[in-house]
Motif scaffolding. Structure first.
Motif, PDB file in Angstrom:
ATOM      1  N   ALA A   6      21.000  13.682 -49.480  1.00 57.45           N
ATOM      2  CA  ALA A   6      21.359  14.821 -50.325  1.00 57.45           C
ATOM      3  C   ALA A   6      21.305  16.132 -49.553  1.00 57.45           C
ATOM      4  N   ILE A   7      20.259  16.282 -48.701  1.00 58.56           N
ATOM      5  CA  ILE A   7      20.116  17.513 -47.909  1.00 58.56           C
ATOM      6  C   ILE A   7      21.268  17.643 -46.923  1.00 58.56           C
ATOM      7  N   ARG A   8      21.616  16.535 -46.248  1.00 58.68           N
ATOM      8  CA  ARG A   8      22.728  16.572 -45.296  1.00 58.68           C
ATOM      9  C   ARG A   8      24.057  16.890 -45.995  1.00 58.68           C
ATOM     10  N   THR A   9      24.252  16.361 -47.195  1.00 57.25           N
ATOM     11  CA  THR A   9      25.479  16.635 -47.953  1.00 57.25           C
ATOM     12  C   THR A   9      25.583  18.103 -48.327  1.00 57.25           C
ATOM     13  N   LEU A  10      24.437  18.699 -48.738  1.00 56.92           N
ATOM     14  CA  LEU A  10      24.413  20.114 -49.080  1.00 56.92           C
ATOM     15  C   LEU A  10      24.691  20.991 -47.857  1.00 56.92           C
ATOM     16  N   GLU A  11      24.091  20.630 -46.707  1.00 57.73           N
ATOM     17  CA  GLU A  11      24.324  21.384 -45.482  1.00 57.73           C
ATOM     18  C   GLU A  11      25.795  21.347 -45.074  1.00 57.73           C
ATOM     19  N   ALA A  12      26.407  20.153 -45.131  1.00 54.72           N
ATOM     20  CA  ALA A  12      27.825  20.011 -44.761  1.00 54.72           C
ATOM     21  C   ALA A  12      28.718  20.796 -45.714  1.00 54.72           C
ATOM     22  N   THR A  13      28.388  20.754 -46.994  1.00 58.98           N
ATOM     23  CA  THR A  13      29.192  21.479 -47.976  1.00 58.98           C
ATOM     24  C   THR A  13      29.113  22.984 -47.751  1.00 58.98           C
ATOM     25  N   TYR A  14      27.880  23.489 -47.462  1.00 57.96           N
ATOM     26  CA  TYR A  14      27.714  24.941 -47.236  1.00 57.96           C
ATOM     27  C   TYR A  14      28.447  25.391 -45.969  1.00 57.96           C
ATOM     28  N   LYS A  15      28.308  24.621 -44.882  1.00 61.42           N
ATOM     29  CA  LYS A  15      28.940  25.015 -43.624  1.00 61.42           C
ATOM     30  C   LYS A  15      30.463  25.084 -43.737  1.00 61.42           C
ATOM     31  N   SER A  16      31.038  24.255 -44.602  1.00 60.00           N
ATOM     32  CA  SER A  16      32.504  24.248 -44.765  1.00 60.00           C
ATOM     33  C   SER A  16      32.982  25.212 -45.842  1.00 60.00           C
ATOM     34  N   ALA A  18      33.450  29.005 -47.881  1.00 63.11           N
ATOM     35  CA  ALA A  18      33.833  30.375 -47.516  1.00 63.11           C
ATOM     36  C   ALA A  18      32.616  31.282 -47.403  1.00 63.11           C
ATOM     37  N   ASP A  19      31.548  30.982 -48.156  1.00 68.23           N
ATOM     38  CA  ASP A  19      30.330  31.806 -48.090  1.00 68.23           C
ATOM     39  C   ASP A  19      29.706  31.772 -46.703  1.00 68.23           C
ATOM     40  N   ALA A  20      29.653  30.596 -46.097  1.00 72.75           N
ATOM     41  CA  ALA A  20      29.082  30.467 -44.763  1.00 72.75           C
ATOM     42  C   ALA A  20      29.881  31.266 -43.748  1.00 72.75           C
ATOM     43  N   ALA A  21      31.210  31.214 -43.851  1.00 69.43           N
ATOM     44  CA  ALA A  21      32.046  31.986 -42.928  1.00 69.43           C
ATOM     45  C   ALA A  21      31.827  33.480 -43.114  1.00 69.43           C
ATOM     46  N   ALA A  22      31.675  33.936 -44.373  1.00 69.59           N
ATOM     47  CA  ALA A  22      31.444  35.354 -44.633  1.00 69.59           C
ATOM     48  C   ALA A  22      30.101  35.824 -44.069  1.00 69.59           C
ATOM     49  N   VAL A  23      29.074  34.986 -44.221  1.00 69.68           N
ATOM     50  CA  VAL A  23      27.742  35.340 -43.692  1.00 69.68           C
ATOM     51  C   VAL A  23      27.766  35.424 -42.170  1.00 69.68           C
ATOM     52  N   GLU A  24      28.445  34.478 -41.517  1.00 65.38           N
ATOM     53  CA  GLU A  24      28.523  34.494 -40.060  1.00 65.38           C
ATOM     54  C   GLU A  24      29.282  35.718 -39.562  1.00 65.38           C
ATOM     55  N   THR A  25      30.340  36.091 -40.267  1.00 64.41           N
ATOM     56  CA  THR A  25      31.099  37.295 -39.893  1.00 64.41           C
ATOM     57  C   THR A  25      30.234  38.542 -40.030  1.00 64.41           C
TER      58      THR A  25
END
Length: 338
Positions: A6-16, A18-25
């Motif tokens: 479940a943790i790995r699924t959540l991590e993969a979902t977050y990394k893919s 748009a929120d993750a891309a916005a935070v990295e930018t």
């Protein structure tokens, strides 16, 4: 579903997402805009840490009356006692032996009184060990902070006790000679503080530190050239190396040269002898007019040398104790887990 899956699924979902891309930018923009400030944030410079440690030590000295102010009072009482006992000596040839004894007693006993500062030094070493374990302070920063904070207190002791002693026993009334007396006494106290810190760092125990310092001071007093001239001391041990590493020797010799070099005394009605010749029956000095400054330089180098020694002792002894404690707590936690 398994928790790890479940943790790995959540991590993969977050990394893919748009929120993750916005935070990295946003992080990239902040890093480019205020990178140096962000990187240095939370890491104070060496000068800042030295200033903070100096100010903290000054506050401790001003508050801990039994460690510092009581020591100042004891030094004043000792000075008054020695000064009144040896007062009214005059400036005749017969007064030299008694004045040499007065200076020897003053330097030796004030050095012994400095041992009263052992608990304060022990407290500072423990604070340093705690900060070192948390990587908040280094040995060099601690030493410089301690040195800068101790200078005002030691100068206060030297100028208050030195002035009282100087005028009570009737030394020569010249301002430059008085300033040399105070400066010599200050350097003697500074070297003695370095010796105390070295012993405290080695033992890290109040009882053994005081006992060791008492023994060292007694040995230095015996080889300082008053009870027996340095040239007459037995070569092994007493003359080499004890008489040469005893700060009493250089302090007393410098003070006597400051007082008697350039003076003369009448012997009968015909002949006069120099102050250097008059001193030889009581204490060995040098006829060189610059010798007193050489003795002052030696005291300064000894004060620096003791602190260099403390630096290496802190690197070895304190870190060794910290490693032992960490190993002890690690073994204890392992045993408790079992």
């Amino acid at each position: 579903m398994d928790t790890a899956v479940a943790i790995r699924t959540l991590e993969a979902t977050y990394k893919s997402s748009a929120d993750a891309a916005a935070v990295e930018t946003m992080i990239l923009k902040l890093t480019e805009k205020e990178g140096p400030s962000l990187k240095s944030k939370g890491k104070a410079s060496i000068a800042t840490r030295i200033a903070v440690l100096t100010w903290r030590s000054l506050l401790i000295m001003s508050r801990e009356w039994k460690y510092y102010w009581l020591r100042l009072i004891l030094c004043m009482l000792l000075t008054l006692s020695v000064g009144t006992v040896f007062s009214g000596l005059g400036h005749s040839l017969s007064s030299i032996v008694t004045r040499v004894a007065a200076i020897f007693v003053f330097i030796s006993f004030t050095s012994l009184l400095s041992i009263a500062g052992v608990p304060a030094h022990m407290k500072e070493i423990k604070i340093y060990a705690c900060e070192q374990s948390n990587q908040h302070s280094g040995a060099l920063v601690f030493l410089l902070g301690q040195l800068l904070s101790s200078i005002p207190f030691l100068f206060l002791v030297s100028i208050s006790s030195g002035l009282v002693f100087y005028f009570l026993i009737g030394l020569r009334d010249q301002f430059n000679l008085l300033m040399y007396f105070v400066l010599n006494f200050f350097m003697c106290l500074l070297a003695n503080e370095g010796l105390i810190m070295s012993v405290v760092t080695i033992w890290q125990d109040i009882f053994w530190s005081i006992l060791t310092l008492l023994c060292i001071n007694v040995l230095m007093m015996l080889s300082a050239g008053y009870f027996r001239s340095r040239s007459a001391l037995p070569g092994p041990v007493w003359m080499y190396p004890i008489s040469y590493i005893a700060f009493h020797t250089y302090s007393i010799q410098g003070l006597l040269e400051n007082e008697y070099n350039g003076t003369s005394f009448a012997v009968g009605q015909v002949r006069t002898i120099s102050g250097y010749q008059a001193l030889q029956s009581s204490y060995e000095t040098s006829p060189n007019g610059h010798s007193k400054w050489e003795n002052l330089l030696v005291l300064f180098l000894m004060a620096i040398g003791y602190r260099v020694l403390v630096f290496f002792l802190l690197q070895f002894c304190v870190r060794k104790n910290l490693s032992s404690r960490r190993l002890f707590w690690c073994n204890k936690s392992t045993n408790n887990a079992r």
